[in-house]
Design a protein around this motif. Structure first.
Motif, mmCIF file in Angstrom:
data_model
loop_
_atom_site.group_PDB
_atom_site.id
_atom_site.type_symbol
_atom_site.label_atom_id
_atom_site.label_comp_id
_atom_site.label_asym_id
_atom_site.label_seq_id
_atom_site.Cartn_x
_atom_site.Cartn_y
_atom_site.Cartn_z
ATOM 1 N N VAL A 264 -28.315 14.976 -13.182
ATOM 2 C CA VAL A 264 -29.557 15.105 -12.420
ATOM 3 C C VAL A 264 -29.283 15.697 -11.039
ATOM 4 C CG1 VAL A 264 -29.485 12.751 -11.472
ATOM 5 C CG2 VAL A 264 -31.677 13.918 -11.756
ATOM 6 N N ASN A 265 -28.136 15.374 -10.442
ATOM 7 C CA ASN A 265 -27.768 15.943 -9.151
ATOM 8 C C ASN A 265 -27.250 17.372 -9.308
ATOM 9 O OD1 ASN A 265 -28.098 13.496 -7.317
ATOM 10 N ND2 ASN A 265 -26.747 12.678 -8.893
ATOM 11 N N TYR A 266 -26.511 17.631 -10.383
ATOM 12 C CA TYR A 266 -25.992 18.973 -10.672
ATOM 13 C C TYR A 266 -27.134 19.975 -10.835
ATOM 14 C CZ TYR A 266 -24.025 22.668 -13.712
ATOM 15 O OH TYR A 266 -23.659 23.868 -14.275
ATOM 16 N N LEU A 267 -28.162 19.573 -11.568
ATOM 17 C CA LEU A 267 -29.279 20.476 -11.809
ATOM 18 C C LEU A 267 -30.042 20.796 -10.523
ATOM 19 C CD1 LEU A 267 -30.687 19.054 -15.176
ATOM 20 C CD2 LEU A 267 -29.256 21.078 -14.839
ATOM 21 N N GLN A 268 -30.032 19.859 -9.574
ATOM 22 C CA GLN A 268 -30.720 20.105 -8.311
ATOM 23 C C GLN A 268 -29.846 20.888 -7.323
ATOM 24 O OE1 GLN A 268 -32.993 16.522 -6.736
ATOM 25 N NE2 GLN A 268 -32.004 15.577 -8.511
ATOM 26 N N VAL A 269 -28.623 20.417 -7.107
ATOM 27 C CA VAL A 269 -27.774 20.974 -6.052
ATOM 28 C C VAL A 269 -27.078 22.260 -6.485
ATOM 29 C CG1 VAL A 269 -25.804 20.520 -4.550
ATOM 30 C CG2 VAL A 269 -27.441 18.701 -5.034
ATOM 31 N N THR A 270 -26.501 22.274 -7.690
ATOM 32 C CA THR A 270 -25.718 23.432 -8.151
ATOM 33 C C THR A 270 -26.586 24.477 -8.832
ATOM 34 O OG1 THR A 270 -23.769 22.024 -8.429
ATOM 35 C CG2 THR A 270 -23.749 24.148 -9.560
ATOM 36 N N VAL A 271 -27.449 24.046 -9.754
ATOM 37 C CA VAL A 271 -28.276 24.979 -10.520
ATOM 38 C C VAL A 271 -29.506 25.407 -9.726
ATOM 39 C CG1 VAL A 271 -29.533 25.322 -12.688
ATOM 40 C CG2 VAL A 271 -27.430 23.983 -12.662
ATOM 41 N N GLY A 272 -30.014 24.496 -8.873
ATOM 42 C CA GLY A 272 -31.162 24.842 -8.042
ATOM 43 C C GLY A 272 -32.511 24.529 -8.642
ATOM 44 N N LEU A 273 -32.556 23.631 -9.638
ATOM 45 C CA LEU A 273 -33.849 23.247 -10.218
ATOM 46 C C LEU A 273 -34.588 22.306 -9.268
ATOM 47 C CD1 LEU A 273 -33.061 22.556 -13.991
ATOM 48 C CD2 LEU A 273 -33.905 24.664 -12.937
ATOM 49 N N PRO A 274 -35.913 22.308 -9.299
ATOM 50 C CA PRO A 274 -36.673 21.349 -8.503
ATOM 51 C C PRO A 274 -36.365 19.922 -8.953
ATOM 52 C CG PRO A 274 -38.088 23.104 -9.338
ATOM 53 C CD PRO A 274 -36.784 23.240 -10.044
ATOM 54 N N PRO A 275 -36.430 18.956 -8.030
ATOM 55 C CA PRO A 275 -36.134 17.565 -8.393
ATOM 56 C C PRO A 275 -36.931 17.065 -9.589
ATOM 57 C CG PRO A 275 -36.288 17.770 -6.021
ATOM 58 C CD PRO A 275 -36.713 19.091 -6.589
ATOM 59 N N ARG A 276 -38.209 17.431 -9.671
ATOM 60 C CA ARG A 276 -39.040 16.943 -10.773
ATOM 61 C C ARG A 276 -38.552 17.474 -12.116
ATOM 62 N NH1 ARG A 276 -45.075 17.580 -7.987
ATOM 63 N NH2 ARG A 276 -44.697 16.103 -6.276
ATOM 64 N N SER A 277 -38.139 18.743 -12.148
ATOM 65 C CA SER A 277 -37.628 19.321 -13.396
ATOM 66 C C SER A 277 -36.325 18.658 -13.804
ATOM 67 C CB SER A 277 -37.413 20.835 -13.225
ATOM 68 O OG SER A 277 -38.633 21.488 -12.947
ATOM 69 N N ALA A 278 -35.449 18.435 -12.827
ATOM 70 C CA ALA A 278 -34.158 17.802 -13.117
ATOM 71 C C ALA A 278 -34.354 16.385 -13.646
ATOM 72 C CB ALA A 278 -33.290 17.786 -11.858
ATOM 73 N N LEU A 279 -35.263 15.634 -13.027
ATOM 74 C CA LEU A 279 -35.523 14.268 -13.471
ATOM 75 C C LEU A 279 -36.159 14.242 -14.854
ATOM 76 C CD1 LEU A 279 -36.835 12.774 -10.113
ATOM 77 C CD2 LEU A 279 -34.778 12.033 -11.334
ATOM 78 N N LEU A 280 -37.056 15.187 -15.118
ATOM 79 C CA LEU A 280 -37.721 15.232 -16.420
ATOM 80 C C LEU A 280 -36.723 15.546 -17.531
ATOM 81 C CD1 LEU A 280 -40.393 15.093 -17.966
ATOM 82 C CD2 LEU A 280 -40.662 17.556 -17.566
ATOM 83 N N ILE A 281 -35.841 16.509 -17.298
ATOM 84 C CA ILE A 281 -34.852 16.881 -18.313
ATOM 85 C C ILE A 281 -33.893 15.729 -18.589
ATOM 86 C CG2 ILE A 281 -32.850 18.359 -18.762
ATOM 87 C CD1 ILE A 281 -34.356 20.591 -17.272
ATOM 88 N N THR A 282 -33.360 15.128 -17.538
ATOM 89 C CA THR A 282 -32.399 14.040 -17.744
ATOM 90 C C THR A 282 -33.073 12.807 -18.322
ATOM 91 O OG1 THR A 282 -32.672 13.406 -15.408
ATOM 92 C CG2 THR A 282 -30.804 14.825 -15.958
ATOM 93 N N GLY A 283 -34.281 12.518 -17.884
ATOM 94 C CA GLY A 283 -34.987 11.357 -18.425
ATOM 95 C C GLY A 283 -35.278 11.506 -19.907
ATOM 96 N N CYS A 284 -35.781 12.675 -20.324
ATOM 97 C CA CYS A 284 -36.055 12.904 -21.749
ATOM 98 C C CYS A 284 -34.760 12.910 -22.557
ATOM 99 C CB CYS A 284 -36.802 14.227 -21.933
ATOM 100 S SG CYS A 284 -38.510 14.209 -21.346
#
Length: 453
Positions: A264-284
């Motif tokens: 969830v942190n990788y998708l936000q900090v390294t990949v640059g996804l918005p927090p909501r997208s990162a949380l949705l992907i990891t949560g699902c």
């Protein structure tokens, strides 16, 4: 050597599985919320404006909690072997609940300066102490009273509720991010998940206080087989089991914290996804993992423990680099595919880990020996994994760099497990088996429980 009747099971097995699952969910929700909020916590508790540096600092504190897990394993493991499995689980959930709620009331760096991260570290240490006996304690309590042919299926409850707790934490934070603005989340919204933990822990404590003792421990008490120094005796006599636990415990632990905390942190900090997208992907993804664990448990009960565990370790050698390459593209479909590859492999690593923690150690020293060996792997190898993964990504400036740590550990695990891991399917959990590592269970009458001393 004496013998008694067929190993008893929990009187109300499904209710016990539900109770253990709920308690385990609450425990790991508490522990997981910190990881999900690492980016926010980093910006609030550490000086500096660089999001990479603050996130690494927050993940570093996340690792600090793991350093105290071996001490918690010693304390709660000995409690489990001397006072009972249930007593250890009750102490664990109380400690975790108090620590988690306190995080929600901590002052931030802007309010008290350097005292803020110091207090955060102290409370994370208390969380680590409490978590030291939870995973192995829940596994021991539940599997000791499960039917021989269904141990993995019941053990999968532990793996499933652990990932379900993290998914719930992810969706809870996602909901808060939807309701509140970024400024409101930084002001007070981040505290809410920690406050909610207080309510959840009261429910979990009520459930655990109503559980009966493990039938295996009750039989040990009845036969007066309590060992005065279970940790020293257990590790000395079962050092090969401890080495194996380091190997499969590392695969479970590093894999779990990659999919539950780091991604969830990788998708936000390294990949640059918005927090909501990162949380949705990891949560699902974690919801899928939770359900898939039950399928993995069914497979493990059918084919045994050795092959799925070794193949899962081999999967962590082959899959992480292409998985991170897919996630690093930022394409939503490819991100999901890469994440699911890691999830499927980890489900088998986790379920087999849960069962092996119980089957490889003799009953009298099981709670302490398995807890210490497992938490040593989690504390010193798996705990720092999110930090190391983040550091690799930042240092090497490559989206696949976080995979290197997991792959390197998996290579070692494949060698150790391939050479040493026995097939423990069907082993008698009452049996004191000092020669378990011959890859053959000691031959006994199928309806007898062998005991010694």
């Amino acid at each position: 050597m004496t013998s008694v009747s067929t190993p008893p099971t929990h009187r109300k097995l499904r209710q016990v599985a539900l109770a253990v699952g709920i308690g385990n969910f609450l425990e790991w929700y508490d522990f997981a919320v910190y990881g999900v909020l690492a980016v926010t916590i980093g910006s609030l508790f550490f000086a500096g404006d660089d999001p990479v540096v603050s996130t690494l600092s927050a993940l570093g504190v996340f690792a600090v909690g793991f350093l105290f897990r071996p001490l918690g394993a010693v304390i709660l493991g000995i409690v489990g072997d001397n006072l009972g499995r249930r007593a250890a689980l009750v102490i664990s959930i109380i400690g975790m609940g108090v620590a988690t709620v306190l995080i929600g009331f901590l002052p931030t760096y802007s309010e008290v300066g350097v005292l803020a991260p110091v207090l955060l570290i102290v409370i994370r240490a208390l969380q680590g102490l409490s978590a030291g006996g939870e995973w192995t304690g829940s596994a021991t309590y539940l599997i000791e009273g499960a039917p021989v042919g269904s141990r993995a299926r019941y053990g999968s409850v532990i793996s499933a509720t652990g990932s379900l707790a993290t998914a719930f934490g992810s969706f809870f934070v996602l909901t808060l991010n939807t309701i509140y603005t970024t400024e409101q989340m930084l002001a007070f919204g981040w505290r809410i998940p920690f406050w909610v933990a207080g309510i959840l822990v009261v429910v979990g404590l009520f459930i655990r206080l109503r559980m009966d003792e493990s039938p295996v421990f009750a039989e040990i008490q009845k036969q007066k087989r309590i060992v005065k120094n279970p940790l020293i005796s257990g590790l000395r006599r079962n050092w090969k089991a401890a080495v194996l636990t380091l190997a499969f415990g590392t695969m479970h632990g590093v894999g779990y914290y990659y999919i539950s905390t780091y991604t969830v942190n990788y998708l936000q900090v390294t990949v640059g996804l918005p927090p909501r997208s990162a949380l949705l992907i990891t949560g699902c993804g974690l919801l899928f993992h939770s359900g898939f664990c039950f399928f993995a448990g069914w497979v493990v009960d059918k084919v045994g423990r050795r092959r799925p565990n070794v193949l899962a370790a081999l999967g962590f050698v082959i899959v992480p680099i292409p998985a991170f390459a897919l996630m690093g593209t930022g394409n939503m479909l490819l991100v999901i595919i890469g994440f699911l590859l890691l999830i499927v492999i980890h489900a088998f690593a986790s379920v087999t880990c849960v069962v092996l923690l119980v089957e490889l150690f003799p009953a009298e020293t099981r709670s302490s020996s398995s807890a210490v060996a497992f938490n040593f792997a989690v504390a010193f190898i798996a705990g720092p994994a999110p930090y190391i993964a983040g550091w690799l990504a930042a240092t090497l400036q490559s989206p696949i760099a976080p995979a290197f740590y997991l792959v390197g550990l998996a290579v070692i695990a494949v060698i150790v497990l391939g050479k040493m891991l026995p097939e423990s399917k069907g082993w008698n959990l009452f049996l004191d088996r000092p020669t378990w590592d011959t890859h053959k269970p000691v031959v006994e009458e199928p309806t007898a429980i062998a005991t010694s001393r």
